[in-house]
Scaffold this motif. Structure first.
Motif, PDB file in Angstrom:
ATOM      1  N   ILE A  92       4.981  18.958 -17.247  1.00  0.00           N
ATOM      2  CA  ILE A  92       5.670  20.049 -16.552  1.00  0.00           C
ATOM      3  C   ILE A  92       4.734  20.694 -15.532  1.00  0.00           C
ATOM      4  CG2 ILE A  92       6.660  22.356 -16.856  1.00  0.00           C
ATOM      5  CD1 ILE A  92       7.803  21.324 -19.546  1.00  0.00           C
ATOM      6  N   CYS A  93       3.504  20.953 -15.948  1.00  0.00           N
ATOM      7  CA  CYS A  93       2.530  21.555 -15.024  1.00  0.00           C
ATOM      8  C   CYS A  93       2.240  20.618 -13.850  1.00  0.00           C
ATOM      9  CB  CYS A  93       1.235  21.897 -15.757  1.00  0.00           C
ATOM     10  SG  CYS A  93       1.374  23.300 -16.868  1.00  0.00           S
ATOM     11  N   LEU A  94       2.144  19.324 -14.106  1.00  0.00           N
ATOM     12  CA  LEU A  94       1.881  18.362 -13.039  1.00  0.00           C
ATOM     13  C   LEU A  94       3.046  18.316 -12.048  1.00  0.00           C
ATOM     14  CD1 LEU A  94      -0.010  16.227 -11.866  1.00  0.00           C
ATOM     15  CD2 LEU A  94       1.156  14.543 -13.312  1.00  0.00           C
ATOM     16  N   PHE A  95       4.274  18.334 -12.550  1.00  0.00           N
ATOM     17  CA  PHE A  95       5.442  18.339 -11.673  1.00  0.00           C
ATOM     18  C   PHE A  95       5.427  19.567 -10.759  1.00  0.00           C
ATOM     19  CE2 PHE A  95       9.804  19.834 -10.892  1.00  0.00           C
ATOM     20  CZ  PHE A  95      10.256  18.778 -10.101  1.00  0.00           C
ATOM     21  N   ILE A  96       5.194  20.739 -11.349  1.00  0.00           N
ATOM     22  CA  ILE A  96       5.164  21.975 -10.557  1.00  0.00           C
ATOM     23  C   ILE A  96       3.983  21.958  -9.585  1.00  0.00           C
ATOM     24  CG2 ILE A  96       4.966  24.492 -10.678  1.00  0.00           C
ATOM     25  CD1 ILE A  96       6.411  24.296 -13.422  1.00  0.00           C
ATOM     26  N   LEU A  97       2.842  21.425 -10.014  1.00  0.00           N
ATOM     27  CA  LEU A  97       1.672  21.319  -9.140  1.00  0.00           C
ATOM     28  C   LEU A  97       1.977  20.437  -7.925  1.00  0.00           C
ATOM     29  CD1 LEU A  97      -1.339  21.833  -8.532  1.00  0.00           C
ATOM     30  CD2 LEU A  97      -1.862  19.877  -9.994  1.00  0.00           C
ATOM     31  N   ILE A  98       2.642  19.319  -8.143  1.00  0.00           N
ATOM     32  CA  ILE A  98       3.001  18.444  -7.027  1.00  0.00           C
ATOM     33  C   ILE A  98       3.935  19.160  -6.058  1.00  0.00           C
ATOM     34  CG2 ILE A  98       4.288  16.347  -6.415  1.00  0.00           C
ATOM     35  CD1 ILE A  98       3.078  15.098  -9.005  1.00  0.00           C
ATOM     36  N   VAL A  99       4.920  19.883  -6.599  1.00  0.00           N
ATOM     37  CA  VAL A  99       5.833  20.649  -5.742  1.00  0.00           C
ATOM     38  C   VAL A  99       5.055  21.671  -4.920  1.00  0.00           C
ATOM     39  CG1 VAL A  99       7.728  22.329  -5.763  1.00  0.00           C
ATOM     40  CG2 VAL A  99       7.864  20.280  -7.192  1.00  0.00           C
ATOM     41  N   MET A 100       4.096  22.349  -5.563  1.00  0.00           N
ATOM     42  CA  MET A 100       3.311  23.348  -4.837  1.00  0.00           C
ATOM     43  C   MET A 100       2.412  22.716  -3.785  1.00  0.00           C
ATOM     44  SD  MET A 100       2.439  26.367  -7.365  1.00  0.00           S
ATOM     45  CE  MET A 100       3.760  27.174  -8.223  1.00  0.00           C
ATOM     46  N   LEU A 101       1.806  21.580  -4.103  1.00  0.00           N
ATOM     47  CA  LEU A 101       0.967  20.906  -3.112  1.00  0.00           C
ATOM     48  C   LEU A 101       1.801  20.434  -1.924  1.00  0.00           C
ATOM     49  CD1 LEU A 101      -1.447  18.889  -5.426  1.00  0.00           C
ATOM     50  CD2 LEU A 101      -1.938  20.982  -4.132  1.00  0.00           C
ATOM     51  N   LEU A 102       2.999  19.962  -2.178  1.00  0.00           N
ATOM     52  CA  LEU A 102       3.895  19.606  -1.077  1.00  0.00           C
ATOM     53  C   LEU A 102       4.292  20.858  -0.292  1.00  0.00           C
ATOM     54  CD1 LEU A 102       6.146  16.950  -2.832  1.00  0.00           C
ATOM     55  CD2 LEU A 102       4.357  16.537  -1.113  1.00  0.00           C
ATOM     56  N   GLY A 103       4.472  21.964  -1.003  1.00  0.00           N
ATOM     57  CA  GLY A 103       4.807  23.223  -0.341  1.00  0.00           C
ATOM     58  C   GLY A 103       3.690  23.737   0.542  1.00  0.00           C
ATOM     59  N   ILE A 104       2.456  23.496   0.145  1.00  0.00           N
ATOM     60  CA  ILE A 104       1.314  23.932   0.954  1.00  0.00           C
ATOM     61  C   ILE A 104       1.350  23.252   2.322  1.00  0.00           C
ATOM     62  CG2 ILE A 104      -1.208  23.760   1.152  1.00  0.00           C
ATOM     63  CD1 ILE A 104      -1.330  24.339  -1.880  1.00  0.00           C
ATOM     64  N   ARG A 105       1.822  22.014   2.354  1.00  0.00           N
ATOM     65  CA  ARG A 105       1.912  21.294   3.632  1.00  0.00           C
ATOM     66  C   ARG A 105       2.885  21.969   4.592  1.00  0.00           C
ATOM     67  NH1 ARG A 105       3.669  15.562   2.686  1.00  0.00           N
ATOM     68  NH2 ARG A 105       3.440  15.510   4.943  1.00  0.00           N
ATOM     69  N   ARG A 106       3.908  22.653   4.071  1.00  0.00           N
ATOM     70  CA  ARG A 106       4.941  23.264   4.901  1.00  0.00           C
ATOM     71  C   ARG A 106       4.966  24.785   4.801  1.00  0.00           C
ATOM     72  NH1 ARG A 106       8.074  20.677   8.272  1.00  0.00           N
ATOM     73  NH2 ARG A 106       9.767  21.998   7.639  1.00  0.00           N
ATOM     74  N   GLU A 107       3.919  25.374   4.232  1.00  0.00           N
ATOM     75  CA  GLU A 107       3.969  26.809   3.980  1.00  0.00           C
ATOM     76  C   GLU A 107       4.007  27.650   5.255  1.00  0.00           C
ATOM     77  OE1 GLU A 107       0.696  28.595   1.854  1.00  0.00           O
ATOM     78  OE2 GLU A 107      -0.708  27.283   2.853  1.00  0.00           O
ATOM     79  N   GLN A 108       3.376  27.196   6.318  1.00  0.00           N
ATOM     80  CA  GLN A 108       3.392  27.977   7.551  1.00  0.00           C
ATOM     81  C   GLN A 108       4.810  28.079   8.099  1.00  0.00           C
ATOM     82  OE1 GLN A 108       0.663  29.651   8.605  1.00  0.00           O
ATOM     83  NE2 GLN A 108       2.142  30.678   9.887  1.00  0.00           N
ATOM     84  N   ALA A 109       5.551  26.976   8.072  1.00  0.00           N
ATOM     85  CA  ALA A 109       6.943  27.000   8.548  1.00  0.00           C
ATOM     86  C   ALA A 109       7.792  27.901   7.660  1.00  0.00           C
ATOM     87  CB  ALA A 109       7.516  25.591   8.571  1.00  0.00           C
ATOM     88  N   LEU A 110       7.557  27.855   6.358  1.00  0.00           N
ATOM     89  CA  LEU A 110       8.305  28.711   5.440  1.00  0.00           C
ATOM     90  C   LEU A 110       7.975  30.175   5.672  1.00  0.00           C
ATOM     91  CD1 LEU A 110      10.197  28.965   2.983  1.00  0.00           C
ATOM     92  CD2 LEU A 110       8.150  28.858   1.562  1.00  0.00           C
ATOM     93  N   LEU A 111       6.698  30.488   5.823  1.00  0.00           N
ATOM     94  CA  LEU A 111       6.308  31.873   6.083  1.00  0.00           C
ATOM     95  C   LEU A 111       6.915  32.373   7.390  1.00  0.00           C
ATOM     96  CD1 LEU A 111       2.585  31.940   4.924  1.00  0.00           C
ATOM     97  CD2 LEU A 111       4.503  33.158   3.896  1.00  0.00           C
ATOM     98  N   ASP A 112       6.978  31.515   8.389  1.00  0.00           N
ATOM     99  CA  ASP A 112       7.597  31.907   9.664  1.00  0.00           C
ATOM    100  C   ASP A 112       9.074  32.236   9.482  1.00  0.00           C
ATOM    101  OD1 ASP A 112       5.227  31.614  11.027  1.00  0.00           O
ATOM    102  OD2 ASP A 112       5.681  29.582  11.736  1.00  0.00           O
TER     103      ASP A 112
END
Length: 179
Positions: free
Chosen positions: A83-103
């Motif tokens: 479960i932690c690994l799944f959420i970690l992967i989602v977060m690492l993928l989110g880091i790649r797009r976080e600037q667009a999300l923050l915008d």
């Protein structure tokens, strides 16, 4: 989890079953405790989205049932890592797009004459998950169930403190903006 572990040892129950029951009960409590907040968040974002909670709840119930049915402490410990690994992967993928999300969520600029400083907590969340996975795997590899059931609740408390300490470190300093 720890209290249930100690309490169930008063009965003639297999240690593996006590372990699985204790951990699955703690997992159930976590879902029960966080579900209302998640539902409220979905309701505030957009009406009609609470049905999105069904799948995570169904998955957690299925995993809990599978853990009880298998009655295997190693599987139960690996579920936590999974479960932690799944959420970690989602977060690492989110880091790649976080600037667009923050915008999209918090546009850069000024409001009420003050600069809006955007802060992303994905890196802190990812670090905490990586620490939990690492400690869990070390305990699985080298320690007994007694040590695991003792260390993991303590780790949760330490990670909670570490998380909020790290969050306070990355939040913008309002005093610097006033001067």
């Amino acid at each position: 989890m720890l209290i249930l572990w100690v309490g169930l040892h008063q009965f003639p129950i297999d240690e593996a079953a006590i372990f699985v029951i204790s951990v699955v009960t703690a997992q159930g409590y976590m879902v029960w405790r966080n579900l209302p907040t998640a539902a409220a968040s979905l309701n505030s974002i957009q009406a009609g989205k609470p049905h999105m909670l069904r799948w995570p709840v169904i998955i957690v119930i299925a995993l809990s049932g599978l853990q009880i049915w298998l009655n295997d402490p190693l599987f139960t410990q690996r579920v936590l890592s999974g479960i932690c690994l799944f959420i970690l992967i989602v977060m690492l993928l989110g880091i790649r797009r976080e600037q667009a999300l923050l915008d999209r969520v918090v546009p850069a600029g000024f409001r009420f004459g003050r600069e809006i400083k955007r802060v992303s907590l994905l890196r802190i969340n990812a670090l905490v998950l990586a620490i939990v996975i690492t400690v869990n795997e070390i305990l699985i590899a080298s320690e007994s169930l007694v040590v695991w059931i003792t260390v993991m609740p303590l780790l949760a408390i330490l990670m909670h403190g570490f998380y909020w300490f790290a969050v306070l470190l990355v939040l913008p300093n309002d005093e610097a903006n006033r001067g």
